[in-house]
Design an enzyme around this catalytic site. Structure first.
Site, PDB file in Angstrom:
ATOM      1  N   ARG A  53     -21.870 -26.045  30.296  1.00  0.00           N
ATOM      2  CA  ARG A  53     -22.834 -25.353  29.474  1.00  0.00           C
ATOM      3  C   ARG A  53     -24.304 -25.531  30.373  1.00  0.00           C
ATOM      4  O   ARG A  53     -25.182 -24.555  30.062  1.00  0.00           O
ATOM      5  CB  ARG A  53     -23.273 -26.144  28.213  1.00  0.00           C
ATOM      6  CG  ARG A  53     -24.422 -25.887  27.315  1.00  0.00           C
ATOM      7  CD  ARG A  53     -24.633 -26.388  25.820  1.00  0.00           C
ATOM      8  NE  ARG A  53     -23.789 -27.560  25.788  1.00  0.00           N
ATOM      9  CZ  ARG A  53     -24.491 -28.969  25.824  1.00  0.00           C
ATOM     10  NH1 ARG A  53     -25.624 -29.163  26.506  1.00  0.00           N
ATOM     11  NH2 ARG A  53     -23.633 -29.924  25.777  1.00  0.00           N
ATOM     12  N   TYR A 105     -36.830  -3.720  17.338  1.00  0.00           N
ATOM     13  CA  TYR A 105     -35.492  -3.597  16.660  1.00  0.00           C
ATOM     14  C   TYR A 105     -35.560  -4.415  15.540  1.00  0.00           C
ATOM     15  O   TYR A 105     -36.023  -5.654  15.397  1.00  0.00           O
ATOM     16  CB  TYR A 105     -34.971  -4.258  17.742  1.00  0.00           C
ATOM     17  CG  TYR A 105     -33.615  -4.766  17.421  1.00  0.00           C
ATOM     18  CD1 TYR A 105     -32.358  -3.909  16.951  1.00  0.00           C
ATOM     19  CD2 TYR A 105     -32.888  -6.148  17.315  1.00  0.00           C
ATOM     20  CE1 TYR A 105     -31.339  -4.208  16.265  1.00  0.00           C
ATOM     21  CE2 TYR A 105     -31.610  -6.418  17.042  1.00  0.00           C
ATOM     22  CZ  TYR A 105     -30.874  -5.479  16.532  1.00  0.00           C
ATOM     23  OH  TYR A 105     -29.638  -5.979  16.000  1.00  0.00           O
ATOM     24  N   ASP A 177     -39.535  -6.420  25.751  1.00  0.00           N
ATOM     25  CA  ASP A 177     -38.458  -6.095  25.674  1.00  0.00           C
ATOM     26  C   ASP A 177     -37.603  -4.869  26.087  1.00  0.00           C
ATOM     27  O   ASP A 177     -38.294  -3.748  25.859  1.00  0.00           O
ATOM     28  CB  ASP A 177     -37.700  -6.053  24.117  1.00  0.00           C
ATOM     29  CG  ASP A 177     -36.203  -5.911  23.643  1.00  0.00           C
ATOM     30  OD1 ASP A 177     -35.710  -5.264  24.722  1.00  0.00           O
ATOM     31  OD2 ASP A 177     -36.012  -6.135  22.731  1.00  0.00           O
ATOM     32  N   LYS A 202     -26.543  -3.408  25.857  1.00  0.00           N
ATOM     33  CA  LYS A 202     -26.982  -2.023  25.991  1.00  0.00           C
ATOM     34  C   LYS A 202     -26.745  -1.361  27.330  1.00  0.00           C
ATOM     35  O   LYS A 202     -25.444  -1.771  27.955  1.00  0.00           O
ATOM     36  CB  LYS A 202     -28.166  -1.825  25.431  1.00  0.00           C
ATOM     37  CG  LYS A 202     -28.540  -2.778  24.309  1.00  0.00           C
ATOM     38  CD  LYS A 202     -27.606  -2.243  23.186  1.00  0.00           C
ATOM     39  CE  LYS A 202     -28.061  -2.418  21.896  1.00  0.00           C
ATOM     40  NZ  LYS A 202     -27.608  -3.975  21.238  1.00  0.00           N
TER      41      LYS A 202
END
Ligand SMILES: Cc1ncc(COP(=O)(O)O)c(C=O)c1O
Length: 386
Positions: A53, A105, A177, A202
């Site tokens: 992790r 978004y 972003d 994306k």
């Protein structure tokens, strides 16, 4: 390759940054370290890697790669774009305020309004392409200016350098972003932003086969905090997804070039077609953000929105397509088309959608790298049928 690719060209870094040959075998592709833990040398003598992790070599290679591509000091990879955004937002404390691009978004809007407002964070949603509106929205407790440019899906362009200057003058930080353009076309840290983030789902991954996110810091002070959040909250990117995204980034420049070439030809068709009421694409000389985009980015990207005038016309177009696929998401090798009002932005209330230009007739396209003749023919036949 041997040595540090930091000073080499973008395409060379896309392929080599963070990926020296694997020392044991010389493998040119970073192996997928599919392990949850690592054996320690002896009690009290931990090795470099302890628990996956916290550290994983495949994830670290991706983190170094994106940090170099964006020109940051560290990259941090997460299980989704939303979890990268969630990590960023841990910089804010109860009572803090952020100014956010009103057209961000839909999932970001949902996260800020439905979750973070419960923790007494407050948000002003403004058209960040209007710097006067940004300035007017700043409050004494504003800690962050959060920008998307171009915005999703109405393609508004924010002047990054001017917005960063404004944020800093008021003691706030700025995050961008950069999902729509990728570091190949736009690097916000070079224009003064403090953080840049991506949904790697994306353009960075580019093949519509992985969900992920990255957050890049420009100041080592934030690196330690983001690492702490990453290990404490645990929304880490898996080794396999890290591998896929590294592999995707190797072809980012060629994919972006081809997608943008295709997009320009499609825009030419759309602006001439009588059934299309409006085309939103920053590459059009009459787009209000055209000159700013030219100044701060090296291209206009592969995202196009069109207003068909009504829901019925949008539906007829979407129903008539054969090669373009109706789907959420963007940035893949395949051309995707969507209806923001009922898909990506369904979580934004109808009256807000109307205020920010997400009409029922709006259709968004993410242009892929297929043979452009097929895309043009498909759009033409579907538009003729509207
Ligand atoms: C611009 C933008 N930012 C962030 C996200 C969220 O990313 P993810 O879906 O990987 O969580 C998306 C998803 O569509 C997006 O389009």
């Amino acid at each position: 390759m041997k040595g540090d690719p930091r000073k080499l060209g973008f395409s060379t870094r896309a392929i080599h940054a963070g990926q020296p040959p694997e020392p044991r075998t010389g493998a040119v592709a970073v192996p997928i370290y599919q392990t949850s833990t690592y054996v320690q040398h002896a009690l009290g003598e931990p090795a470099e890697y302890e628990y996956a992790r916290v550290q994983n070599p495949t994830r670290e290679a991706l983190e170094e790669n994106v940090a170099q591509l964006e020109g940051g000091v560290s990259g941090h990879a997460f299980a989704s774009g939303m979890s990268a955004i969630a990590c960023l937002m841990t910089l804010l404390k109860t009572g803090d305020h952020a100014v956010v691009s009103h057209n961000t978004y839909g999932g970001t809007y949902r996260y800020f309004t439905r979750i973070l407002e419960r923790y007494d964070l407050s948000f002003s949603w403004v058209d960040t392409s209007d710097l006067g509106a940004v300035e007017a929205a700043m409050q004494p407790n504003t800690r962050l200016v959060y920008v998307e440019t171009p915005t999703n899906p109405t393609m508004e362009i924010t002047d990054l350098a001017a917005a960063a200057e404004l944020a800093h003058a008021r003691g706030a930080l700025m995050a961008v972003d950069n999902t729509f353009l990728s570091p190949y076309l736009q690097r916000p840290l070079e224009h003064g932003a403090d953080f840049v983030l991506h949904s790697t789902t994306k353009f960075l991954n580019g093949h519509s086969d992985s969900i992920g996110g990255v957050l890049i810091a420009s100041n080592p002070e934030h690196t330690e905090w983001f690492k702490l959040v990453q290990k404490s909250v645990g929304a880490i990117l898996s080794p396999f997804d890290s591998f896929l995204i590294l592999r995707g980034i190797k072809t980012l420049p060629v994919r972006m070039d081809r997608s943008e070439q295709n997009a320009r030809q499609i825009v030419d068709l759309l602006v001439r077609h009588p059934k299309v009421q409006k085309v939103l694409y920053p590459g059009l000389p009459d787009h209000p953000g055209h000159e700013i985009q030219k100044k701060q980015a090296s291209g206009f990207g592969a995202m196009i929105s069109v207003d068909m005038g009504s829901f019925a016309a949008a539906k007829a177009l979407l129903d008539g397509l054969r090669v373009l696929s109706l789907a959420e998401s963007l940035g893949g090798v395949e051309t995707l088309i969507s209806h923001p009002a009922t898909m990506t932005h369904a979580s934004v209330p109808a009256e807000r959608r109307a205020q920010i230009g997400i009409t029922d007739g709006l259709v968004r396209m993410s242009i892929g790298i297929e043979s452009v003749e097929d895309l043009l023919a498909d759009l033409e036949q579907a538009l003729d049928g509207v």
